[in-house]
Design a protein around this motif. Structure first.
Motif, PDB file in Angstrom:
ATOM      1  N   LEU A  80       9.696 -19.155 -10.101  1.00  0.00           N
ATOM      2  CA  LEU A  80       8.744 -19.052 -11.203  1.00  0.00           C
ATOM      3  C   LEU A  80       7.408 -18.524 -10.682  1.00  0.00           C
ATOM      4  O   LEU A  80       6.814 -17.602 -11.239  1.00  0.00           O
ATOM      5  CB  LEU A  80       8.513 -20.425 -11.842  1.00  0.00           C
ATOM      6  N   ARG A  81       6.954 -19.105  -9.571  1.00  0.00           N
ATOM      7  CA  ARG A  81       5.657 -18.682  -9.024  1.00  0.00           C
ATOM      8  C   ARG A  81       5.712 -17.255  -8.492  1.00  0.00           C
ATOM      9  O   ARG A  81       4.780 -16.477  -8.667  1.00  0.00           O
ATOM     10  CB  ARG A  81       5.235 -19.632  -7.907  1.00  0.00           C
ATOM     11  N   GLU A  82       6.831 -16.908  -7.834  1.00  0.00           N
ATOM     12  CA  GLU A  82       6.944 -15.552  -7.279  1.00  0.00           C
ATOM     13  C   GLU A  82       6.980 -14.511  -8.399  1.00  0.00           C
ATOM     14  O   GLU A  82       6.360 -13.455  -8.291  1.00  0.00           O
ATOM     15  CB  GLU A  82       8.200 -15.434  -6.413  1.00  0.00           C
ATOM     16  N   SER A  83       7.700 -14.818  -9.472  1.00  0.00           N
ATOM     17  CA  SER A  83       7.751 -13.872 -10.583  1.00  0.00           C
ATOM     18  C   SER A  83       6.373 -13.649 -11.166  1.00  0.00           C
ATOM     19  O   SER A  83       6.005 -12.534 -11.529  1.00  0.00           O
ATOM     20  CB  SER A  83       8.671 -14.400 -11.679  1.00  0.00           C
ATOM     21  N   LEU A  84       5.607 -14.729 -11.219  1.00  0.00           N
ATOM     22  CA  LEU A  84       4.256 -14.619 -11.740  1.00  0.00           C
ATOM     23  C   LEU A  84       3.408 -13.696 -10.855  1.00  0.00           C
ATOM     24  O   LEU A  84       2.603 -12.909 -11.346  1.00  0.00           O
ATOM     25  CB  LEU A  84       3.650 -16.022 -11.785  1.00  0.00           C
ATOM     26  N   LYS A  85       3.649 -13.789  -9.548  1.00  0.00           N
ATOM     27  CA  LYS A  85       2.930 -12.906  -8.620  1.00  0.00           C
ATOM     28  C   LYS A  85       3.265 -11.445  -8.908  1.00  0.00           C
ATOM     29  O   LYS A  85       2.386 -10.575  -8.922  1.00  0.00           O
ATOM     30  CB  LYS A  85       3.328 -13.244  -7.179  1.00  0.00           C
ATOM     31  N   ILE A  86       4.556 -11.181  -9.139  1.00  0.00           N
ATOM     32  CA  ILE A  86       4.972  -9.800  -9.408  1.00  0.00           C
ATOM     33  C   ILE A  86       4.333  -9.307 -10.706  1.00  0.00           C
ATOM     34  O   ILE A  86       3.824  -8.183 -10.778  1.00  0.00           O
ATOM     35  CB  ILE A  86       6.501  -9.696  -9.493  1.00  0.00           C
ATOM     36  N   VAL A  87       4.355 -10.154 -11.731  1.00  0.00           N
ATOM     37  CA  VAL A  87       3.784  -9.742 -13.012  1.00  0.00           C
ATOM     38  C   VAL A  87       2.313  -9.380 -12.829  1.00  0.00           C
ATOM     39  O   VAL A  87       1.837  -8.352 -13.323  1.00  0.00           O
ATOM     40  CB  VAL A  87       3.928 -10.872 -14.056  1.00  0.00           C
ATOM     41  N   GLU A  88       1.591 -10.216 -12.084  1.00  0.00           N
ATOM     42  CA  GLU A  88       0.163  -9.975 -11.912  1.00  0.00           C
ATOM     43  C   GLU A  88      -0.087  -8.654 -11.184  1.00  0.00           C
ATOM     44  O   GLU A  88      -0.914  -7.846 -11.610  1.00  0.00           O
ATOM     45  CB  GLU A  88      -0.461 -11.136 -11.137  1.00  0.00           C
ATOM     46  N   GLN A  89       0.669  -8.425 -10.094  1.00  0.00           N
ATOM     47  CA  GLN A  89       0.471  -7.175  -9.349  1.00  0.00           C
ATOM     48  C   GLN A  89       0.827  -5.963 -10.200  1.00  0.00           C
ATOM     49  O   GLN A  89       0.114  -4.959 -10.192  1.00  0.00           O
ATOM     50  CB  GLN A  89       1.348  -7.179  -8.097  1.00  0.00           C
ATOM     51  N   ALA A  90       1.931  -6.067 -10.923  1.00  0.00           N
ATOM     52  CA  ALA A  90       2.358  -4.921 -11.739  1.00  0.00           C
ATOM     53  C   ALA A  90       1.337  -4.636 -12.826  1.00  0.00           C
ATOM     54  O   ALA A  90       1.068  -3.482 -13.160  1.00  0.00           O
ATOM     55  CB  ALA A  90       3.727  -5.189 -12.343  1.00  0.00           C
ATOM     56  N   LEU A  91       0.758  -5.700 -13.355  1.00  0.00           N
ATOM     57  CA  LEU A  91      -0.236  -5.510 -14.413  1.00  0.00           C
ATOM     58  C   LEU A  91      -1.510  -4.885 -13.845  1.00  0.00           C
ATOM     59  O   LEU A  91      -2.126  -4.024 -14.465  1.00  0.00           O
ATOM     60  CB  LEU A  91      -0.541  -6.860 -15.066  1.00  0.00           C
ATOM     61  N   ASN A  92      -1.893  -5.294 -12.632  1.00  0.00           N
ATOM     62  CA  ASN A  92      -3.084  -4.709 -12.013  1.00  0.00           C
ATOM     63  C   ASN A  92      -2.882  -3.231 -11.723  1.00  0.00           C
ATOM     64  O   ASN A  92      -3.809  -2.439 -11.813  1.00  0.00           O
ATOM     65  CB  ASN A  92      -3.413  -5.439 -10.710  1.00  0.00           C
ATOM     66  N   LYS A  93      -1.655  -2.893 -11.337  1.00  0.00           N
ATOM     67  CA  LYS A  93      -1.394  -1.503 -10.945  1.00  0.00           C
ATOM     68  C   LYS A  93      -0.882  -0.660 -12.095  1.00  0.00           C
ATOM     69  O   LYS A  93      -0.537   0.501 -11.891  1.00  0.00           O
ATOM     70  CB  LYS A  93      -0.317  -1.492  -9.850  1.00  0.00           C
ATOM     71  N   LEU A  94      -0.754  -1.225 -13.282  1.00  0.00           N
ATOM     72  CA  LEU A  94      -0.095  -0.527 -14.396  1.00  0.00           C
ATOM     73  C   LEU A  94      -0.678   0.871 -14.600  1.00  0.00           C
ATOM     74  O   LEU A  94      -1.833   1.012 -14.996  1.00  0.00           O
ATOM     75  CB  LEU A  94      -0.245  -1.356 -15.669  1.00  0.00           C
ATOM     76  N   PRO A  95       0.102   1.924 -14.294  1.00  0.00           N
ATOM     77  CA  PRO A  95      -0.451   3.276 -14.419  1.00  0.00           C
ATOM     78  C   PRO A  95      -0.493   3.722 -15.882  1.00  0.00           C
ATOM     79  O   PRO A  95       0.210   3.177 -16.724  1.00  0.00           O
ATOM     80  CB  PRO A  95       0.519   4.125 -13.606  1.00  0.00           C
TER      81      PRO A  95
END
Lengths: 170, 162, 411
Positions: C285-300
């Motif tokens: 759960l925590r790792e998925s949240l990390k991925i979501v946050e990074q993907a959202l920050n980098k969202l091109p």
């Protein structure tokens, strides 16, 4: 195709006289049905393909020889490789040796293929239907099995279908 | 508005037996804890924190058909499941009601094929159909309230006929 | 009613699967399911019991067999996608992803970077939603009622996000071959950011309720031990395999949709018991949240679907003004696009394990054969091995910890 995979395919060709096809980086190796247990054991023990990822079949009806392909998708966790073994099965000779001795997962997968395609696996420890009710006639994923489509009931044909729809009684 | 305003200060209320029985039935209807597929997840949502079906006297899901009044057929019914479903229905005590939740239970939905019963009304008699794939929890609650309206209008003579 | 009298389960069909003591009547054959609150759907188990100890367990599946594979063969590639949502109904976005990736691989279609990032965000949110349902229902099975209410509360937030992007809470059909259905609305980013801020605290709450709770530990530690060799033999994948000490996550070892850009760990435990599976999933759960946050920050920025008009329908805005776009739209939705006469196998990591699609084209607009390699099917097949010698109450814990979804098993 990956170098390591190419070597494995080459050894399969030498050892089993297998032919192979490549599509989008995937290797599809064709072996004979009687060699399949040996080929799976060889890949598991010599090349660390420890996981039988998927197992399925395809029906090429009305073509009769081969009518089916049985497909084994193998994965090696240590080398991060995948290879697909395919065996042709003739419509007149629906028998394939079971792979349950090599991979325990093949037990249920083979039961599913038995259920859906009617291919018999010789030596299978538990040859019962798995997904379908016991009284169903036929094997649904064969191409000559009808989809079983029923006409939907709309306003324009409501009454016509209402007459023959098998409503339950209390 | 409390009940005392309706009663006045007499402490007596007159009504018909039918109304009283139907009122009692609608306010403590126990559904069977019986989920089949996708709709069962929405049925769980309807009982969980955000939607809270217990506001309508329906929080008590009974795992046993012998203790339940309402069967919510939540999901697609396969040909293999249909006899089981009928058996569960037969085990429920009278009076009993059925809600077909979702398109698959109502008419087969997107699965028009050999494996799925095209509408659960081929297996058990259905009182309320709830549309949607899957229906939102609000839609299920609406279906339940529709059933309540239906039950409130039931007549004893219709029940004894069956 | 006479025809529904109490029946004893005949040993006959299970003769070769139960011990000899069952045939002589020394042990008892007990039926569990298909209607049972703890089987997570319509699973039926035939148990051979010695007192309360399980001697043998025979799962009977197929009570939710839907004929998805056959039905998809009767539809065009675009229209068959609605079936995928309903397979594993906890992982709708993930099923969409597996299917559209298979189609893209078969016809050779590229996906714009923004669509890839959106796919990652939504699939990971779906993974969180799936794990939340798992945690809630497992806790409910093991008599921790409040966790169920909390988990569904958080899941509603994710479903609201899905509804915002696709118009549906569960059956989203949001990913399409060549991209996604349409761009996300402007409120999307704020909604996801709010959720990212909220969830870590809530996971701490769940952990406070369960992780060191002695009742929870009693029910889970040492129950249903699965060693790595047995797991591999039975084709077990996903969190179950990782809880048995094998680090195998397709997102990490065979990155797709740009997973290689994101920094995340793959939680692994070595004990292989029910508690280990719980720990692995909570960490995921925590790792998925990390991925979501990074993907959202980098969202091109950029287009969300490929402009290859041979396979991808033109956007709505073009249809009103361009005759050609209208023709493409019409042709693609009525006739479909042809796929080559070849076959591919494509696997993604679903919340339950390796979700594979075997897709074979025949040169026409419909899939000739599509097979779903569903993780729950194989994960369930190991259950008879690991429940032997446990009590019936432990079977509930073990079954819950495998995280099976019957739609995924029976297809």
């Amino acid at each position: 195709m990956d170098n390591k995979l190419e070597k494995i395919v080459q050894t399969l060709q030498e050892k089993f006289g297998a032919t192979f096809e490549e599509f989008r980086g995937e290797a599809h190796v064709f072996v004979k049905p009687e060699q399949i247990v040996e080929a799976l054991t060889f890949l598991r023990d010599q090349h660390e393909f420890a996981l039988l990822s998927a197992m399925t079949a395809v029906d090429y009806w009305p073509q009769e020889s081969p009518r089916f392909h049985v497909i084994y998708q193998l994965t090696s966790l240590t080398q991060n490789l995948s290879v697909q073994l395919r065996i042709p099965v003739n419509g007149s000779q629906l028998k394939v040796p079971t792979a349950t001795g090599v991979f325990a997962v093949a037990n249920w997968r083979e039961r599913e293929i038995m259920d859906m395609f009617g291919i018999e696996f010789e030596g299978h420890p538990d040859p019962r239907r798995i997904l379908l009710p016991d009284d169903l006639d036929g094997h649904p994923l064969r191409k000559d099995f009808p989809l079983g489509y029923e006409e939907p009931q709309f306003t324009f044909n409501f009454e016509e279908i209402d007459v023959r729809k098998p409503y339950v009684k209390e | 508005m409390g009940v005392e305003q309706k009663l006045g200060n007499m402490g007596v209320v007159t009504t018909t037996l039918e109304t009283a029985v139907n009122w009692a039935r609608t306010n403590a209807m126990w559904p069977m804890l019986f989920g089949l597929a996708c709709c069962a997840i929405e049925m769980m949502s309807a009982q969980a924190a955000s939607y809270d079906m217990s506001r309508f006297g329906m929080e008590l899901m009974r795992p046993s058909p012998r203790q339940s009044d309402l069967m919510i057929v939540a999901g697609r019914v396969s040909r293999k499941m249909a006899p089981v479903l009928r058996r569960l229905y037969d085990q429920m005590p009278e009076p009993k009601w059925v809600i077909a939740m979702g398109d698959c239970a109502s008419c087969g939905g997107v699965f028009n094929n050999y494996a799925i019963v095209q509408g659960v009304d081929e297996v058990v008699p259905v009182d309320v159909y709830v549309a949607g794939c899957p229906p939102r929890p609000e839609a299920l609650i609406h279906g339940v309230l529709t059933l309540s309206e239906k039950v409130k209008g039931e007549k004893f003579k219709d029940l004894t006929k069956a | 009613m006479s025809e529904y009298q109490l029946q004893e389960i005949p040993v006959g069909p299970y003769k070769h699967l139960v011990s000899e003591r069952a045939i002589s009547g020394e042990t008892m054959i007990l039926n569990m399911g298909p209607q049972h609150p703890s089987t997570h759907g319509v699973l039926r188990l035939v148990l051979e019991l010695d007192g309360e100890v399980i001697v043998n367990c025979v799962p009977e599946i197929g009570y939710l067999h839907t004929g998805v594979e056959k039905n998809m063969e009767a539809k065009t590639y675009l229209k068959a996608e609605v079936m995928t949502d309903r397979l594993d109904y906890m992982n709708n976005m993930g099923n969409n992803l597996a299917y559209v990736m298979a189609v893209e691989k078969l016809v050779g279609l590229d996906v714009p970077p923004r669509a890839q990032a959106l796919r990652v965000i939504l699939t990971e949110l779906q993974r969180i939603a799936s794990h939340l349902v798992w945690l809630g229902t497992t806790a409910l099975d093991l008599a921790a009622m409040s966790v169920f209410l909390y988990c569904f509360r958080e899941r509603e937030i994710i479903l609201d996000i899905f509804e915002m992007v696709s118009g549906q809470r569960m059956m989203v059909t949001y990913f399409r071959p060549g991209g996604v259905w349409r761009d996300v609305p402007v409120e999307f980013e704020a909604a996801v950011r709010d959720f990212i801020k909220l969830l870590p605290k809530r996971i701490d709450e769940y952990e406070a309720l369960l992780t060191k709770n002695p009742l929870w530990l009693d029910r889970t530690v040492g129950i249903g031990k699965l060693d790595a060799a047995t797991a591999l033999q039975h084709g077990v994948t996903g969190p179950m395999l990782r809880a048995s000490g094998i680090n195998w996550d397709l997102r990490k070892v065979r990155p797709y949709m740009g997973y290689e850009q994101y920094d995340f760990n793959v939680p692994v435990a070595t004990q292989g018991d029910t508690y280990a599976r719980y720990i692995v999933r909570v960490q995921e759960l925590r790792e998925s949240l990390k991925i979501v946050e990074q993907a959202l920050n980098k969202l091109p920025m950029g287009p969300v679907r490929s402009d290859n008009r041979k396979f991808v329908t033109p956007p709505r805005s073009e249809i009103g003004t361009s005759m050609e776009a209208l023709i493409h739209h019409f042709k693609l939705w009525t006739e479909g696009f042809p796929a080559p006469k070849a076959s591919i196998y494509n696997a993604v990591e679903s919340p339950r394990g390796e979700l594979g699609v075997y897709l074979e084209g025949d040169g026409g607009p419909k899939p000739y054969r599509i097979h779903w390699r569903t993780p729950s099917f194989d994960n369930l097949s190991v259950v008879p091995q690991i429940v032997k010698g446990h009590l019936v109450a432990d079977l509930i814990a073990i079954l819950a910890s495998t995280d099976i979804v019957l739609g995924d098993i029976d297809r």
